[in-house]
Structures are given as structure tokens and as C-alpha cells.
Design a protein around this motif. Structure first.
Motif, mmCIF file in Angstrom:
data_model
loop_
_atom_site.group_PDB
_atom_site.id
_atom_site.type_symbol
_atom_site.label_atom_id
_atom_site.label_comp_id
_atom_site.label_asym_id
_atom_site.label_seq_id
_atom_site.Cartn_x
_atom_site.Cartn_y
_atom_site.Cartn_z
ATOM 1 N N HIS A 4 -12.562 -0.778 3.794
ATOM 2 C CA HIS A 4 -11.420 -1.000 2.919
ATOM 3 C C HIS A 4 -11.525 -2.363 2.268
ATOM 4 O O HIS A 4 -12.273 -3.232 2.709
ATOM 5 C CB HIS A 4 -10.102 -0.881 3.701
ATOM 6 C CG HIS A 4 -9.899 0.472 4.300
ATOM 7 N ND1 HIS A 4 -9.490 1.556 3.569
ATOM 8 C CD2 HIS A 4 -10.079 0.914 5.567
ATOM 9 C CE1 HIS A 4 -9.402 2.619 4.369
ATOM 10 N NE2 HIS A 4 -9.760 2.253 5.573
ATOM 11 N N GLY A 62 -8.953 2.249 -0.197
ATOM 12 C CA GLY A 62 -8.128 1.050 -0.067
ATOM 13 C C GLY A 62 -6.700 1.221 -0.497
ATOM 14 O O GLY A 62 -5.842 0.401 -0.179
ATOM 15 N N CYS A 119 -1.488 5.583 7.025
ATOM 16 C CA CYS A 119 -2.241 4.327 7.133
ATOM 17 C C CYS A 119 -2.106 3.676 8.505
ATOM 18 O O CYS A 119 -2.811 2.702 8.797
ATOM 19 C CB CYS A 119 -1.776 3.352 6.048
ATOM 20 S SG CYS A 119 -2.197 3.893 4.376
ATOM 21 N N ARG A 158 -2.303 -0.675 3.030
ATOM 22 C CA ARG A 158 -3.057 -0.042 1.967
ATOM 23 C C ARG A 158 -2.043 0.318 0.891
ATOM 24 O O ARG A 158 -1.202 1.188 1.091
ATOM 25 C CB ARG A 158 -3.789 1.196 2.469
ATOM 26 C CG ARG A 158 -4.568 0.940 3.748
ATOM 27 C CD ARG A 158 -5.798 1.806 3.818
ATOM 28 N NE ARG A 158 -6.222 2.025 5.182
ATOM 29 C CZ ARG A 158 -6.768 1.122 5.972
ATOM 30 N NH1 ARG A 158 -6.918 -0.107 5.529
ATOM 31 N NH2 ARG A 158 -7.129 1.415 7.200
#
Length: 334
Positions: free
Chosen positions: A4, A221, A244, A249
Motif C-alpha cells: 500500500h 491504497g 480495511c 486507506r
């Protein structure tokens, strides 16, 4: 599980922390969907959905100078008159190279590249090139593509686009990682150059890309969702937050805006946005922030007023209520 975006990434600059909100703008930076814009297009022989790009350079620079956090471009490989929207006309990758030279601070994003329509190694190379030219300002928004007519013309299987997205994400990340290796002795001997400035160019999905929310959260991401008012966005944001698992994110969205001359004009909903005055816009955006949105890309195609005026008013009176200026790399003076 994919990696990420790091804390110094272009994505982190437009969504630095939970509870913050930044504002970007979406190309074509023309009000060609307004009555006046349609009349002008007809007079000049431009079909509906094909914008006027005469002033795109100065408007992009104005957005940069005024403190908007991102410029967003769409990927429309083939213009379909029946669909009626050519995006910003220019292909996103050469256009991003142009904008990298024309701007200094603002992040540059795609919303989004129809990933299955392009070879992943070509996308990896073009994205890394833009990231270099912009000094690490690229956010690569991706999608599976929503226009079935494009696939057979390119010899591709529309039904397989979800699988193609997953394969492309893996291939691009592998190419960027290999490009950054100082010694290629252990690799297959071929590398996609240049290496990007960002160790892992941030990826966000527009829509779901034929993937589950959990796959998006584990491999990308951020998530770029379609516009909804705050009352409906809360459910989307909560589902994304749960997927998440506590990691930050960001959730991003777009909004069509027709900003009234009267600052006190009330909200009048339109498809994917609203007609409203700036006071109502502040409240509307704050509702999205409270619902869990970290970034809104404003689109002025339905605007009755010139885009330059709207940019200026929002910069002066709306941006200060949110995260107006975000730190990041600055391109060298030219």
C-alpha cells in the motif's frame, strides 16, 4: 496481499489522515454540459460530450496555484457518440506528462485507466515515467472499463476483465519492484525502466473493477467510489472502513458542481452532484467528510459560470474550511 501507499506517497498527500478532506478537480475543466456550453459546442461544430480544451493549460495551472490537491483525468480510448462523453479527449498518459511540466505541487491522478484495455507492462512504464517527470506526484486510478463496445474492437474478452485487472496489478507491481533493484543479476534480465520515484505508485480502484470490497482493501491504497450525498455515502464508507480493518486507506469520490452566483443558494440535486451556493457547498462537503470521504474531485461540466470564476471562488471561500494545501514535492523551477 499487495503493498500500500506509504506515508510520503501522492495518495497520502491528498488524504493525510482520517477525518480530513481535500479537494481536487476533474478534467476537462470545461462547462460543456451547461446550456451555454452546449450552445457554444453546437455553434463550433463540436458534438455533445466533446469539451473545449482551449484554456486547459491555464486552468490546470490555476488549480495548482490556488491550492487544490489533485488533477484527475479519465481514460476514454474510443469516443462513442451514443455514450456522449469523450472525457478530456487527450489520452491520459501523454497528457499527464504535459501536466507534469505545466504544474508544480498538485498531485496528478487517473480516474481511471481502463486497465484490461492496455498491456500491464506498457502501463507500468508509462506510469513510472509520469511519476519521474512529476517528481512523485502520480496516483494511478484503475478500473475494469464500463464500455463493452471497446473490448471486441481491441480483440479482448469483456467477460474476463475482472481477472485481467488482478493480473495487471500484480504485473505492474513486479515491474516497478524490479526496476528499483540495483543489481538485476537475479532477475530475468529484462526490466521496465525507469524506476518510479514512489517505491510503490499508489493504486486506487474506481468503482469495484469486478472485485470484492475485501480484495480492494487488501491489494490497493484506496477506493474511488461514485458520488452519493452524505446520507447515502455513510453506508459505503462504513463498509470500506470495515474491509480495511482499521488501516487508513482513503475513500475518494467525485462531484458534479454547478456553483450559483448567490452564495446562499440551496442545494438542488443533479445526477452525481448538485447545483448550490458556496455556503451550501461547504456544508455538503463537510457532510461527505463526516461520512468518511477523504477527497472529492470536483467536476464543473454542468457549471453555468466560467470554470475560472468557480475555481477562484472555491479556492477563496471553500478550501480554507478543509485541508486546503498539502505538502509534497515541488517540481524544479523551469
Amino acid at each position: 496481499m499487495g503493498s500500500h501507499a506509504s506515508g510520503d506517497s501522492a495518495l497520502a498527500r491528498i488524504a493525510p489522515e482520517p477525518g480530513s478532506l481535500t479537494l481536487g478537480v476533474e478534467f476537462p475543466l470545461d462547462n460543456d454540459w451547461s446550456p451555454a456550453g452546449r450552445a457554444q459546442a453546437a455553434a463550433r461544430g463540436r458534438p455533445y460530450g466533446v469539451p473545449d480544451l482551449t484554456h486547459h493549460h491555464e486552468l490546470a495551472q490555476a488549480a495548482d496555484r490556488l491550492g487544490f490537491s489533485a488533477l484527475w483525468l479519465r481514460d476514454v480510448p474510443l469516443w462513442d457518440p451514443a455514450f456522449g462523453d469523450a472525457g478530456q479527449v487527450f489520452d491520459p498518459f501523454p497528457y499527464l506528462g504535459y501536466l507534469a511540466a505545466a504544474t508544480e505541487r498538485i498531485q496528478l491522478g487517473t480516474a481511471a485507466v481502463a486497465l484490461p484495455l492496455r498491456h500491464p507492462l506498457h502501463v507500468a512504464k508509462m506510469a513510472a515515467t509520469i511519476d519521474r517527470l512529476s517528481h512523485g506526484r502520480l496516483i494511478l486510478g484503475i478500473a475494469s472499463g464500463d464500455r463493452p463496445v471497446e473490448y471486441p474492437l481491441l480483440g479482448l474478452d469483456f467477460a474476463r476483465r475482472g481477472e485481467a485487472v488482478r493480473e495487471s496489478v500484480e504485473s505492474m507491481r513486479a515491474a516497478w519492484a524490479e526496476a528499483a533493484e540495483p543489481d538485476p543479476a537475479g532477475s530475468r534480465g529484462l526490466r521496465v525502466l525507469p524506476a518510479p520515484v514512489q517505491s510503490d505508485i499508489p493504486l486506487v480502484m474506481a468503482g469495484h473493477g469486478q472485485q470484492s470490497v475485501q480484495w480492494l482493501a487488501e491489494n490497493l491504497g484506496g477506493h474511488f467510489t461514485y458520488h452519493r450525498p452524505a446520507s447515502l455515502m455513510r453506508t459505503v464508507a462504513e463498509e470500506w472502513k470495515q474491509a480495511c480493518g482499521g488501516a487508513h486507506r482513503p475513500l475518494l469520490t467525485t462531484m458534479l458542481v454547478d456553483l450559483a452566483d448567490d452564495r446562499g443558494a440551496a442545494v438542488r440535486p443533479i445526477r452525481f452532484g448538485a447545483r448550490l451556493g458556496r455556503d451550501a457547498l461547504i456544508d455538503y462537503l463537510d457532510g461527505l467528510r463526516t461520512a468518511g470521504v477523504g477527497h472529492v474531485a470536483l467536476n464543473f461540466r454542468p457549471s453555468a459560470r466560467p470554470v475560472s470564476e468557480v475555481l477562484q471562488e472555491i479556492a477563496e471561500h471553500v478550501l480554507p474550511h478543509f485541508t486546503a494545501r498539502v505538502s509534497g514535492p515541488v517540481a524544479p523551477a523551469r
